[in-house]
Motif scaffolding. Structure first.
Motif, PDB file in Angstrom:
ATOM      1  N   TYR A   4       0.194 157.832  11.929  1.00 35.74           N
ATOM      2  CA  TYR A   4      -0.103 156.949  13.048  1.00 35.74           C
ATOM      3  C   TYR A   4      -0.667 155.627  12.542  1.00 35.74           C
ATOM      4  O   TYR A   4      -1.584 155.600  11.728  1.00 35.74           O
ATOM      5  CB  TYR A   4      -1.077 157.636  14.012  1.00 35.74           C
ATOM      6  N   LEU A  25       8.517 145.087  17.859  1.00 41.31           N
ATOM      7  CA  LEU A  25       9.070 146.354  18.354  1.00 41.31           C
ATOM      8  C   LEU A  25      10.374 146.728  17.668  1.00 41.31           C
ATOM      9  O   LEU A  25      10.578 147.889  17.301  1.00 41.31           O
ATOM     10  CB  LEU A  25       9.275 146.295  19.872  1.00 41.31           C
ATOM     11  N   ILE A  28       9.550 147.913  14.053  1.00 46.18           N
ATOM     12  CA  ILE A  28       8.968 149.261  14.058  1.00 46.18           C
ATOM     13  C   ILE A  28      10.065 150.308  14.257  1.00 46.18           C
ATOM     14  O   ILE A  28      10.117 151.313  13.551  1.00 46.18           O
ATOM     15  CB  ILE A  28       7.883 149.365  15.157  1.00 46.18           C
ATOM     16  N   GLY A  33       9.598 154.172  13.810  1.00 45.82           N
ATOM     17  CA  GLY A  33       8.356 154.161  14.566  1.00 45.82           C
ATOM     18  C   GLY A  33       8.575 154.225  16.061  1.00 45.82           C
ATOM     19  O   GLY A  33       9.588 153.757  16.581  1.00 45.82           O
ATOM     20  N   LYS A  34       7.622 154.839  16.742  1.00 45.21           N
ATOM     21  CA  LYS A  34       7.658 154.977  18.195  1.00 45.21           C
ATOM     22  C   LYS A  34       6.293 154.546  18.735  1.00 45.21           C
ATOM     23  O   LYS A  34       5.259 155.111  18.353  1.00 45.21           O
ATOM     24  CB  LYS A  34       7.929 156.434  18.564  1.00 45.21           C
ATOM     25  N   VAL A  35       6.290 153.545  19.606  1.00 46.69           N
ATOM     26  CA  VAL A  35       5.034 153.061  20.184  1.00 46.69           C
ATOM     27  C   VAL A  35       4.531 154.088  21.194  1.00 46.69           C
ATOM     28  O   VAL A  35       5.241 154.452  22.133  1.00 46.69           O
ATOM     29  CB  VAL A  35       5.235 151.686  20.857  1.00 46.69           C
ATOM     30  N   ARG A  38       0.293 150.554  23.644  1.00 48.95           N
ATOM     31  CA  ARG A  38       0.325 149.150  23.222  1.00 48.95           C
ATOM     32  C   ARG A  38      -0.208 148.294  24.361  1.00 48.95           C
ATOM     33  O   ARG A  38       0.479 148.017  25.338  1.00 48.95           O
ATOM     34  CB  ARG A  38       1.759 148.761  22.887  1.00 48.95           C
ATOM     35  N   VAL A  55      -3.363 149.488  19.795  1.00 53.29           N
ATOM     36  CA  VAL A  55      -1.977 149.879  19.572  1.00 53.29           C
ATOM     37  C   VAL A  55      -1.956 151.174  18.759  1.00 53.29           C
ATOM     38  O   VAL A  55      -2.698 151.308  17.781  1.00 53.29           O
ATOM     39  CB  VAL A  55      -1.213 148.774  18.804  1.00 53.29           C
ATOM     40  N   VAL A  57       1.094 153.604  17.028  1.00 57.43           N
ATOM     41  CA  VAL A  57       2.515 153.778  16.745  1.00 57.43           C
ATOM     42  C   VAL A  57       2.672 155.020  15.872  1.00 57.43           C
ATOM     43  O   VAL A  57       1.961 155.175  14.872  1.00 57.43           O
ATOM     44  CB  VAL A  57       3.102 152.551  16.001  1.00 57.43           C
ATOM     45  N   GLU A  58       3.579 155.902  16.258  1.00 54.11           N
ATOM     46  CA  GLU A  58       3.854 157.110  15.478  1.00 54.11           C
ATOM     47  C   GLU A  58       5.073 156.868  14.592  1.00 54.11           C
ATOM     48  O   GLU A  58       6.092 156.354  15.057  1.00 54.11           O
ATOM     49  CB  GLU A  58       4.132 158.281  16.405  1.00 54.11           C
TER      50      GLU A  58
END
Length: 102
Positions: A4, A25, A28, A33-35, A38, A55, A57-58
């Protein structure tokens, strides 16, 4: 193992900061990556109230998150928020799991 990317932000110049957020975005997503959060509603439970944007992000792994952050395209986008007076940001990337000794 997922990781994360966490950021705490204080935005001083929203117009310049938006030049960063408009680009990030897509960058990422290119690194998997997945938000997760945010700029959504938040409550500060402990610590200073200096930051107003958070924020999360995974990423699929710590390595992928670091690659994203160190990529030329991310660094180019980050230059907008890193310009003097635009924002103050703290970032950390943490691997999921509990590594606390028992």
């Amino acid at each position: 193992m997922p990781a994360y990317w966490l950021a705490r932000c204080k935005i001083n110049d929203p117009a310049e900061y938006k030049k960063y957020t408009d680009r990030v975005l897509d960058i990422i997503a290119r690194y998997g990556g997945k938000v997760l959060a945010r700029g959504a509603r938040h409550r500060i439970m402990e610590g200073p109230d200096k930051f107003q944007r958070f924020v999360v992000v995974e990423f699929p792994s710590l390595d992928q998150a670091v690659k994203c952050h160190q990529s030329p395209e991310y660094q180019e986008a980050a230059a907008f928020r890193l310009a003097p007076g635009v924002s103050e940001v703290e970032q950390v990337i943490v691997e999921s799991g509990d590594a606390t000794p028992r």
